[in-house]
Scaffold this motif. Sequence first.
Motif, PDB file in Angstrom:
ATOM      1  N   LYS A 200     -16.859 -34.349  25.789  1.00 19.66           N
ATOM      2  CA  LYS A 200     -17.170 -35.432  24.864  1.00 19.66           C
ATOM      3  C   LYS A 200     -16.063 -35.608  23.805  1.00 19.66           C
ATOM      4  O   LYS A 200     -16.170 -36.668  22.880  1.00 19.66           O
ATOM      5  CB  LYS A 200     -18.528 -35.323  24.216  1.00 19.66           C
ATOM      6  CG  LYS A 200     -19.490 -35.313  25.502  1.00 19.66           C
ATOM      7  CD  LYS A 200     -20.900 -35.656  24.794  1.00 19.66           C
ATOM      8  CE  LYS A 200     -22.190 -35.291  25.676  1.00 19.66           C
ATOM      9  NZ  LYS A 200     -23.497 -35.335  25.023  1.00 19.66           N
ATOM     10  N   ILE A 201     -15.078 -34.676  23.831  1.00 16.27           N
ATOM     11  CA  ILE A 201     -14.166 -34.892  22.755  1.00 16.27           C
ATOM     12  C   ILE A 201     -12.827 -34.912  23.137  1.00 16.27           C
ATOM     13  O   ILE A 201     -12.526 -34.775  24.588  1.00 16.27           O
ATOM     14  CB  ILE A 201     -14.039 -33.607  21.826  1.00 16.27           C
ATOM     15  CG1 ILE A 201     -13.530 -32.435  22.792  1.00 16.27           C
ATOM     16  CG2 ILE A 201     -15.512 -33.317  21.298  1.00 16.27           C
ATOM     17  CD1 ILE A 201     -13.281 -30.898  21.717  1.00 16.27           C
ATOM     18  N   MET A 202     -12.089 -35.214  22.459  1.00 12.22           N
ATOM     19  CA  MET A 202     -10.436 -35.715  22.722  1.00 12.22           C
ATOM     20  C   MET A 202      -9.866 -34.695  21.921  1.00 12.22           C
ATOM     21  O   MET A 202      -9.867 -34.438  20.820  1.00 12.22           O
ATOM     22  CB  MET A 202     -10.029 -37.040  22.089  1.00 12.22           C
ATOM     23  CG  MET A 202     -10.636 -38.254  22.725  1.00 12.22           C
ATOM     24  SD  MET A 202     -10.265 -38.336  24.791  1.00 12.22           S
ATOM     25  CE  MET A 202      -8.637 -38.520  24.813  1.00 12.22           C
TER      26      MET A 202
ATOM     27  N   GLN B 110      -3.357 -36.701  23.331  1.00 15.00           N
ATOM     28  CA  GLN B 110      -4.670 -36.287  23.465  1.00 15.00           C
ATOM     29  C   GLN B 110      -5.219 -36.555  25.011  1.00 15.00           C
ATOM     30  O   GLN B 110      -4.982 -37.507  25.541  1.00 15.00           O
ATOM     31  CB  GLN B 110      -5.606 -36.594  22.717  1.00 15.00           C
ATOM     32  CG  GLN B 110      -5.153 -36.482  21.201  1.00 15.00           C
ATOM     33  CD  GLN B 110      -5.965 -37.163  19.927  1.00 15.00           C
ATOM     34  OE1 GLN B 110      -6.915 -37.609  20.369  1.00 15.00           O
ATOM     35  NE2 GLN B 110      -5.532 -36.785  18.804  1.00 15.00           N
TER      36      GLN B 110
ATOM     37  N   VAL C  97      -6.303 -40.064  31.735  1.00 13.79           N
ATOM     38  CA  VAL C  97      -7.054 -39.126  30.866  1.00 13.79           C
ATOM     39  C   VAL C  97      -6.298 -39.122  29.483  1.00 13.79           C
ATOM     40  O   VAL C  97      -6.947 -38.310  28.780  1.00 13.79           O
ATOM     41  CB  VAL C  97      -6.999 -37.809  31.452  1.00 13.79           C
ATOM     42  CG1 VAL C  97      -7.821 -38.089  32.948  1.00 13.79           C
ATOM     43  CG2 VAL C  97      -5.825 -37.240  31.737  1.00 13.79           C
ATOM     44  N   TRP C  98      -5.240 -39.734  29.394  1.00 15.85           N
ATOM     45  CA  TRP C  98      -4.470 -39.579  27.929  1.00 15.85           C
ATOM     46  C   TRP C  98      -4.655 -40.590  27.006  1.00 15.85           C
ATOM     47  O   TRP C  98      -4.933 -41.720  27.434  1.00 15.85           O
ATOM     48  CB  TRP C  98      -2.899 -39.599  28.432  1.00 15.85           C
ATOM     49  CG  TRP C  98      -2.669 -38.036  28.972  1.00 15.85           C
ATOM     50  CD1 TRP C  98      -2.561 -37.788  30.428  1.00 15.85           C
ATOM     51  CD2 TRP C  98      -2.196 -37.173  28.303  1.00 15.85           C
ATOM     52  NE1 TRP C  98      -1.902 -36.545  30.455  1.00 15.85           N
ATOM     53  CE2 TRP C  98      -1.759 -36.033  29.403  1.00 15.85           C
ATOM     54  CE3 TRP C  98      -1.839 -36.428  26.985  1.00 15.85           C
ATOM     55  CZ2 TRP C  98      -1.221 -34.685  29.143  1.00 15.85           C
ATOM     56  CZ3 TRP C  98      -1.516 -35.338  26.776  1.00 15.85           C
ATOM     57  CH2 TRP C  98      -1.098 -34.524  27.688  1.00 15.85           C
ATOM     58  N   ARG C  99      -4.506 -40.430  25.872  1.00 15.42           N
ATOM     59  CA  ARG C  99      -4.260 -41.469  24.859  1.00 15.42           C
ATOM     60  C   ARG C  99      -3.368 -40.869  23.805  1.00 15.42           C
ATOM     61  O   ARG C  99      -3.048 -39.617  23.484  1.00 15.42           O
ATOM     62  CB  ARG C  99      -5.669 -41.804  24.253  1.00 15.42           C
ATOM     63  CG  ARG C  99      -6.133 -40.519  23.312  1.00 15.42           C
ATOM     64  CD  ARG C  99      -7.685 -41.010  22.647  1.00 15.42           C
ATOM     65  NE  ARG C  99      -8.020 -40.189  21.334  1.00 15.42           N
ATOM     66  CZ  ARG C  99      -9.035 -40.100  20.517  1.00 15.42           C
ATOM     67  NH1 ARG C  99      -9.804 -41.344  20.896  1.00 15.42           N
ATOM     68  NH2 ARG C  99      -9.227 -39.267  19.673  1.00 15.42           N
TER      69      ARG C  99
ATOM     70  N   ARG D 154      -9.062 -36.003  27.169  1.00 10.25           N
ATOM     71  CA  ARG D 154     -10.420 -35.661  26.870  1.00 10.25           C
ATOM     72  C   ARG D 154     -10.999 -34.366  27.579  1.00 10.25           C
ATOM     73  O   ARG D 154     -10.650 -33.953  28.685  1.00 10.25           O
ATOM     74  CB  ARG D 154     -11.217 -37.015  27.904  1.00 10.25           C
ATOM     75  CG  ARG D 154     -12.825 -36.781  27.579  1.00 10.25           C
ATOM     76  CD  ARG D 154     -13.689 -38.060  28.148  1.00 10.25           C
ATOM     77  NE  ARG D 154     -13.107 -39.133  27.348  1.00 10.25           N
ATOM     78  CZ  ARG D 154     -13.702 -39.676  26.099  1.00 10.25           C
ATOM     79  NH1 ARG D 154     -14.372 -38.552  25.494  1.00 10.25           N
ATOM     80  NH2 ARG D 154     -13.315 -40.470  25.511  1.00 10.25           N
ATOM     81  N   SER D 155     -11.780 -33.754  26.807  1.00 13.07           N
ATOM     82  CA  SER D 155     -12.430 -32.499  27.157  1.00 13.07           C
ATOM     83  C   SER D 155     -13.796 -32.615  26.973  1.00 13.07           C
ATOM     84  O   SER D 155     -14.355 -32.346  25.710  1.00 13.07           O
ATOM     85  CB  SER D 155     -11.792 -31.456  26.348  1.00 13.07           C
ATOM     86  OG  SER D 155     -12.351 -30.095  26.519  1.00 13.07           O
TER      87      SER D 155
ATOM     88  N   LYS E 145      -4.261 -46.332  24.665  1.00 14.88           N
ATOM     89  CA  LYS E 145      -4.398 -45.645  26.078  1.00 14.88           C
ATOM     90  C   LYS E 145      -2.974 -45.513  26.587  1.00 14.88           C
ATOM     91  O   LYS E 145      -2.051 -46.546  26.108  1.00 14.88           O
ATOM     92  CB  LYS E 145      -5.140 -46.486  27.104  1.00 14.88           C
ATOM     93  CG  LYS E 145      -6.765 -46.265  26.602  1.00 14.88           C
ATOM     94  CD  LYS E 145      -7.804 -47.082  27.441  1.00 14.88           C
ATOM     95  CE  LYS E 145      -9.351 -46.931  27.139  1.00 14.88           C
ATOM     96  NZ  LYS E 145     -10.012 -47.850  28.097  1.00 14.88           N
TER      97      LYS E 145
END
Length: 326
Positions: free
Chosen positions: A79-81, A74, A110-112, A76-77, A131
Amino acid sequence: MRPGPLGAALLLLGGALLLPGRPSLSHGGGRPSGDRPDAKGCGTAPLVNVLTGSRIVGGTAAQIGAWPWIVSLQIRSGKIMAHICGGSLVTNSWVLTAAHCTRDTRDPVVWRAVLGTNNIDGRRPHGKIIKVKAIIVHPNFHLETYVNDIALFRLKKAVRYNNYIQPICLPFDVFQKLDEKTECFIGGWGRTTEEGNSTRMLQEAQVHYISRKVCNSDKGYGNIIPITSFCAGDEDGIFDTCRGDSGGPLMCYVPEHKQFFVMGITSYGYGCGRKNFPGVYCSPFFYKTWLTHHLNRARNKSIFNINSLLGQVLVALGSVVLLATP
């Protein structure tokens, strides 16, 4: 539609962000932990016998713990993932996925990765969110043709294996056994129909290997499938992967070993669930040298760092360390 070398006619896969991700699937503790590509104890699900369970276009919701190696990648976009692609846990620190999933960004910050859960939207009592430390994309990946569509995500923190988190086996010694009779499965959080919505609950479906002669024929992909990729699905398009399923595993069971192997990485396809256009999968088998180089290099580097640090401590503290007890 799944992404593919068919130009604008194909939709790029991905999650809500329209980032690369294969089209949605059309079907719907305990083992030794280690940063090794050949770790024993891989490819088994402690909680269920997946061969007797329900089976992403055309599939059903997976049982809890059925596929403990499937990962949601995922970014981040706002406030949401947002779920972008699937992946496969192959060691306690590495996730195998498709290179095209990183088309828009290769910045690991930016990924998790979300592991150990079927539900990527709600409560995750057994899930882990980790992360990403590094992203390694095959140097010869070509987005236009999807050749060498393979990548590795290194987790910032090694996971501890349990009933819900396990690695899947790499197929280096068994890929040759793959044929139309092999029991194979797909799973993911992608669209359940070509024009439908993605799902928040992990879906699964049973598929089978489709010969290159059939899949690459004039009625199908017309000779554009990379030599390191192959087809799997259903000739009539009943079961398939779809947008959002990119990077996820084609999981095949090898009875002699009683283990599941990641025979393929969900790469691309023309539409979702279309007759004569099954899913195309990049095979890790052809990348043994590249994969083992990076997996072992990271492991050896970690060992070197630990030994180096220990050596410095011993030099600094001398006999005090030798006399110290745990």
